[in-house]
Design an enzyme around this catalytic site. Structure first.
Site, PDB file in Angstrom:
ATOM      1  CD  GLU A 164      -2.976  -0.955   2.345  1.00  0.00           C
ATOM      2  OE1 GLU A 164      -2.833  -0.066   3.198  1.00  0.00           O
ATOM      3  OE2 GLU A 164      -3.951  -1.719   2.327  1.00  0.00           O
ATOM      4  CD  GLU A 179      -3.296  -5.923   4.183  1.00  0.00           C
ATOM      5  OE1 GLU A 179      -4.128  -5.084   4.597  1.00  0.00           O
ATOM      6  OE2 GLU A 179      -2.073  -5.770   4.296  1.00  0.00           O
TER       7      GLU A 179
END
Ligand code: FCB
Length: 474
Positions: free
Chosen positions: A196, A383
């Site tokens: 991320e 995720e």
């Protein structure tokens, strides 16, 4: 999940409380099962700083998260990650638990400052050995290890030089990627470069709520560009050194909808969409930065050197999507530069998790669909999960709300897959309750409960739910 099935599930949960029958022993009427997904990666995801602890053991150096979390005021309830889940010592038992839950894939990240504690010149053998032990344990138990190179814990000595805002980070990163991929590349084929980048650049260098806690537009744009370069650089190095490599990188992502059809809300949504979803994937695909839809991105030009455009793309084997909530965008004067805000879900009256993130499973389908417009080979949900309050009753955790979340979310993944989108895996966030960054230990995302005083693990009913869900995988 059909309303009917949910009520059944709820009743069976109540039954388990009344009659002390463990939920795992009850036959749940489950509409989906992993076999509906065909060949698919089913894993749990973790990150070094959130679970390992042992922050100063066996020669480990400081990372920005060690520094940040030990400074008062940065983390809720004065928590830090010094001990976290003690995974440095409990990895064997933990990997055994995940095997017993029928997962075949384990995602973990490397603590950079365990491997290069002080500078680039000397590798810490004890740090290298730790990850060999994890990898070997996985392989012995027939679990596929998936390594994330960078999950936010930059060594402090690199931060002293400006961290991601200083282009020199790329030299350090090159050495780190090179050494680790040479070291583990014969045993581990599946790698993710960055976790991320939009999150660690925004929270670390613009809003300052995460390490290293900087608040500067210049540092932010510099760090964005260097992360974009690191993303492809890491991919290229892994390609050179890893046998049968399967390489990806991960993006936080959220469908962005305007709060209304007013032009200023539509424009606000477009800007947020650029910052949240497009800024990292598009350069990696050779499309450059999406400055046309958000002029402020021209500030990046200051950091782009000759030849950089050609260095930004890399052909990833897969893209990891990490989706937690959708965004309802509204024009806002209170947020300079982006002039947009995401409406507080509490004010919208929708159901939220312990993170105050809206529960909205259909968004999973929408975000997969959104990314499927790009020429990506495979999408993996690297995720996905939710924090809810848990309570232990008679030694078990009947986390029915989390079960419902996974059930509904997985149906949305299946919906996308059934439409022909190449989604090939799902990683639960997360294996066990852990250190949730600035939020400390309060939000519990695990399918395994952790008692942070005793480090006792207790599989939650959501963990048993997955065991059943994955029962045909073994
Ligand atoms: C993601 C992070 C992960 C975890 C979850 C809840 O943004 O990658 O480490 O904190 O959020």
């Amino acid at each position: 999940m059909q309303r009917r099935d949910y009520i059944k599930l709820l009743l069976s949960g109540i039954g388990s409380l009344l009659f002390k029958i463990p939920l795992k022993a009850l036959q749940l009427n489950r509409p989906i099962h992993s076999k509906h997904f065909g060949t698919f990666y089913w894993g749990v995801a973790t990150a070094a700083y959130q679970i390992e602890g042992s922050h100063d053991v066996d020669g480990k150096g400081l990372s920005i998260w060690d520094t940040f979390s030990n400074k008062s005021g940065n983390i809720k309830d004065k928590n830090n990650g010094n001990t976290a889940c003690n995974f440095y010592y409990t990895y064997k038992e933990d990997i055994e638990i995940l095997k017993n839950l029928n997962f075949k894939d384990f995602r973990f990240s490397l603590s950079w400052s365990r491997i290069f504690p002080h500078d680039n010149s000397k590798v810490n053998q004890k740090g290298i050995d730790f990850y060999h032990r994890i990898i070997d344990t996985c392989l012995e138990k027939n679990i596929n290890p998936w390594i994330t190179l960078y999950h936010w814990d930059l060594p402090q000595y690199i931060q002293e030089k400006g961290g991601w805002a200083n282009r020199e980070v790329l030299n350090y990163f090159e050495e780190f990627a090179h050494t680790t991929s040479k070291t583990y590349g014969d045993k581990v084929s599946k790698w993710m470069v960055l976790n991320e980048p939009a999150a660690f650049t925004t929270f670390g260098y613009l809003t300052g709520i995460h390490a290293p806690g900087k608040i500067s537009l210049n540092s932010y744009f510099a760090s964005v560009h260097h992360a974009v370069l690191a993303q492809s650089l890491g991919g290229k190095i892994l390609r050179e050194n890893v046998k049968n490599s399967f390489i990806g990188t991960t993006f936080s992502c959220s469908p962005v909808e305007p709060a209304s059809q007013k032009a200023k809300n539509i424009r606000a949504a477009r800007r947020l969409d650029v910052a949240v979803n497009r800024m990292f994937i598009e350069p990696s695909l050779g499309m450059g930065y999406p400055s046309n839809d958000f002029r402020l991105l021209e500030s990046l030009n200051k950091y782009i050197k000759e030849g950089d455009e050609a260095k930004m793309p890399f052909e990833f084997d897969f893209i990891g999507l990490q989706h937690y909530f959708r965004i309802i965008a509204k024009y806002s004067l209170a947020r300079p530069f982006i002039w947009a805000t995401d409406m507080d879900p509490k004010k919208r009256g929708v159901e939220t998790t312990a993170m105050n993130w809206e529960v909205h499973p259909e968004s999973m389908y929408h975000i997969i669909k959104y990314f499927s417009k790009y020429p990506i080979k495979q999408i993996i949900i690297s995720e996905s999960g939710a924090a809810f309050e848990d309570s232990i009753t008679n030694g078990s955790i009947n986390d029915i709300r989390r079960i419902k979340f996974f059930d509904e979310t997985l149906q949305q993944v299946l919906r996308a897959k059934n439409e022909g989108i190449n989604v090939s895996g799902y990683f639960v966030w997360t294996f066990m309750d852990n250190f949730e960054w600035a939020e400390g230990y309060r939000p519990r995302f695990g399918i395994v409960h952790n008692d942070f005083n005793t480090q006792k693990r207790t599989v939650k009913d959501s963990g048993y739910w997955f065991k059943e869900f994955l029962s045909s995988e073994i």
